[in-house]
Motif scaffolding. Sequence first.
Motif, PDB file in Angstrom:
ATOM      1  N   SER A 179       2.477   6.665  -6.670  1.00  0.00           N
ATOM      2  CA  SER A 179       1.519   7.560  -7.213  1.00  0.00           C
ATOM      3  C   SER A 179       1.708   9.273  -6.747  1.00  0.00           C
ATOM      4  O   SER A 179       1.683   9.886  -7.639  1.00  0.00           O
ATOM      5  CB  SER A 179       0.153   7.178  -6.515  1.00  0.00           C
ATOM      6  OG  SER A 179      -0.240   5.889  -6.734  1.00  0.00           O
ATOM      7  N   ILE A 180       2.184   9.341  -5.735  1.00  0.00           N
ATOM      8  CA  ILE A 180       2.687  10.815  -5.300  1.00  0.00           C
ATOM      9  C   ILE A 180       3.702  11.221  -6.163  1.00  0.00           C
ATOM     10  O   ILE A 180       3.654  12.440  -6.599  1.00  0.00           O
ATOM     11  CB  ILE A 180       3.099  11.028  -3.744  1.00  0.00           C
ATOM     12  CG1 ILE A 180       1.837  10.691  -2.897  1.00  0.00           C
ATOM     13  CG2 ILE A 180       3.786  12.285  -3.666  1.00  0.00           C
ATOM     14  CD1 ILE A 180       2.090  10.517  -1.428  1.00  0.00           C
TER      15      ILE A 180
ATOM     16  N   VAL B  59       0.760  -1.137  -0.122  1.00  0.00           N
ATOM     17  CA  VAL B  59       0.074  -0.065   0.009  1.00  0.00           C
ATOM     18  C   VAL B  59       0.835   1.449   0.075  1.00  0.00           C
ATOM     19  O   VAL B  59       0.756   2.179  -0.847  1.00  0.00           O
ATOM     20  CB  VAL B  59      -0.879   0.002   1.238  1.00  0.00           C
ATOM     21  CG1 VAL B  59      -1.637   1.411   1.137  1.00  0.00           C
ATOM     22  CG2 VAL B  59      -2.028  -1.164   0.939  1.00  0.00           C
ATOM     23  N   PHE B  60       1.738   1.332   1.108  1.00  0.00           N
ATOM     24  CA  PHE B  60       2.744   2.575   1.047  1.00  0.00           C
ATOM     25  C   PHE B  60       3.597   2.742  -0.311  1.00  0.00           C
ATOM     26  O   PHE B  60       3.801   3.697  -0.604  1.00  0.00           O
ATOM     27  CB  PHE B  60       3.811   2.541   2.158  1.00  0.00           C
ATOM     28  CG  PHE B  60       2.805   2.814   3.534  1.00  0.00           C
ATOM     29  CD1 PHE B  60       2.481   4.025   3.677  1.00  0.00           C
ATOM     30  CD2 PHE B  60       2.538   1.941   4.518  1.00  0.00           C
ATOM     31  CE1 PHE B  60       1.818   4.491   4.683  1.00  0.00           C
ATOM     32  CE2 PHE B  60       1.882   2.149   5.655  1.00  0.00           C
ATOM     33  CZ  PHE B  60       1.632   3.768   5.872  1.00  0.00           C
ATOM     34  N   THR B  61       4.153   1.711  -0.952  1.00  0.00           N
ATOM     35  CA  THR B  61       4.843   1.829  -2.172  1.00  0.00           C
ATOM     36  C   THR B  61       3.984   2.389  -3.293  1.00  0.00           C
ATOM     37  O   THR B  61       4.351   3.219  -3.851  1.00  0.00           O
ATOM     38  CB  THR B  61       5.322   0.063  -2.485  1.00  0.00           C
ATOM     39  OG1 THR B  61       6.039  -0.298  -1.674  1.00  0.00           O
ATOM     40  CG2 THR B  61       6.139   0.185  -3.888  1.00  0.00           C
TER      41      THR B  61
ATOM     42  N   LEU C 266       1.429   3.987  -2.825  1.00  0.00           N
ATOM     43  CA  LEU C 266       0.910   5.473  -2.433  1.00  0.00           C
ATOM     44  C   LEU C 266       2.211   6.403  -2.599  1.00  0.00           C
ATOM     45  O   LEU C 266       2.124   7.458  -3.729  1.00  0.00           O
ATOM     46  CB  LEU C 266       0.872   5.685  -0.802  1.00  0.00           C
ATOM     47  CG  LEU C 266       0.344   6.958  -0.391  1.00  0.00           C
ATOM     48  CD1 LEU C 266      -0.797   7.570  -0.973  1.00  0.00           C
ATOM     49  CD2 LEU C 266       0.401   7.046   1.091  1.00  0.00           C
ATOM     50  N   PHE C 267       3.467   6.009  -2.495  1.00  0.00           N
ATOM     51  CA  PHE C 267       4.684   6.895  -2.855  1.00  0.00           C
ATOM     52  C   PHE C 267       4.908   6.829  -4.154  1.00  0.00           C
ATOM     53  O   PHE C 267       4.972   7.936  -4.988  1.00  0.00           O
ATOM     54  CB  PHE C 267       5.796   6.561  -1.942  1.00  0.00           C
ATOM     55  CG  PHE C 267       5.714   6.890  -0.623  1.00  0.00           C
ATOM     56  CD1 PHE C 267       6.097   8.276  -0.484  1.00  0.00           C
ATOM     57  CD2 PHE C 267       5.308   6.118   0.478  1.00  0.00           C
ATOM     58  CE1 PHE C 267       6.060   8.770   0.929  1.00  0.00           C
ATOM     59  CE2 PHE C 267       5.604   6.323   1.678  1.00  0.00           C
ATOM     60  CZ  PHE C 267       5.873   7.841   2.097  1.00  0.00           C
TER      61      PHE C 267
END
Length: 373
Positions: free
Chosen positions: A21-22, A14-16, A18-19
Amino acid sequence: MKNVYKGWDLPQIVFTLLFISIAIIACFWVIQPFILSFAWASMVVIATWPLMIKIQRLLWGRRSLAVIAMTLLLLLVFIIPISLLVNSLLDSSAPVIAMISSGRLEMPKLEWLNDVPMIGDNLYSGYHTLIAGGGTALMAKIQPYIGRTTGFFVAQAGYFGRFMLHLGLMLLFSMLLYWRGEQVGRGIRHFAFRLAARRGDAAVLLAGQAIRAVALGVVVTALVQGVLGGIGLAITGIPYATLLTVLMIFSCLVQLGPLTVLIPAIIWLYWSGDTSWATVLVIWSCVVGTLDNVLRPMLIRMGADLPLLLILSGVIGGLVAFGMIGLFIGPVVLAVSYRLLSVWVHEVPVPSDDPSMVVEELVEFENDNPRHL
């Protein structure tokens, strides 16, 4: 510390994402002011790349000389004419807007109706009776709406500076792409191959063919028809010929054709009583209006072997969906999708079994394997 869990690490995933995408959003945010200019430059370079290669061969194989020549060619053929047309559009529209806004519009007298055999007198008297009865009142009712429309076009003139900035950036990006075109092309093909193997590579090549087909078949045809139609307007004495030429080119780009401008010009000439030049413009309009039936299919075939209906549908749909840049985006999307779908379908042979036998086998299978409710 040992990692006791070796399965799917959901928070890590999820965090991968997310970053990532950012990072993607931030990159697009940074380059957003240059996207339109770079897109136009890409379209121009792809469409004119074969010409640049030919010029490079003529200039002793020197890429630097070829880039300078193509830059000057774009400046003389593309940038300067468009700038002059936009400037002329703004200058020519000012008197028209002032005349409309001041309410000085008058219905034409149509003196030439008297020269029509047998029914000319009746037509003339009936027309002036109509004007006396309601023409002035009709113009008074239309006047406020015309003023609002012209106000909108006056507001759009404020974007002239931004448009010129995009043209300058487009020229700069075109120079860079001409200079490093092979490396950029290999990089895009490598990325597409990494995403979808040979299908991705084929999609990139098909996109280039579609862009070249649109540039040759649609844009060149619109320019030829618009310029020839503008020459006819100038010779026959139509006022604001430059402004009408711009409108005619745009009308050809959206596939409405030059007659949307030429027919009102013909009617205006007959109304003004200049029947000789009106007849000349009628003949010239027939030539210009039918030119696309010959020129456009021939040029599209030179760019890519794609169905004409597919290209025209993409042009109109792209313009409606994305604006002027959609002139290229629409046909590219449809052409790539069409070719990939066609390749996928033809990966298997065409069925050669008798249709009646296929239906009988299907019925027998259903009878042998009844559905359980």
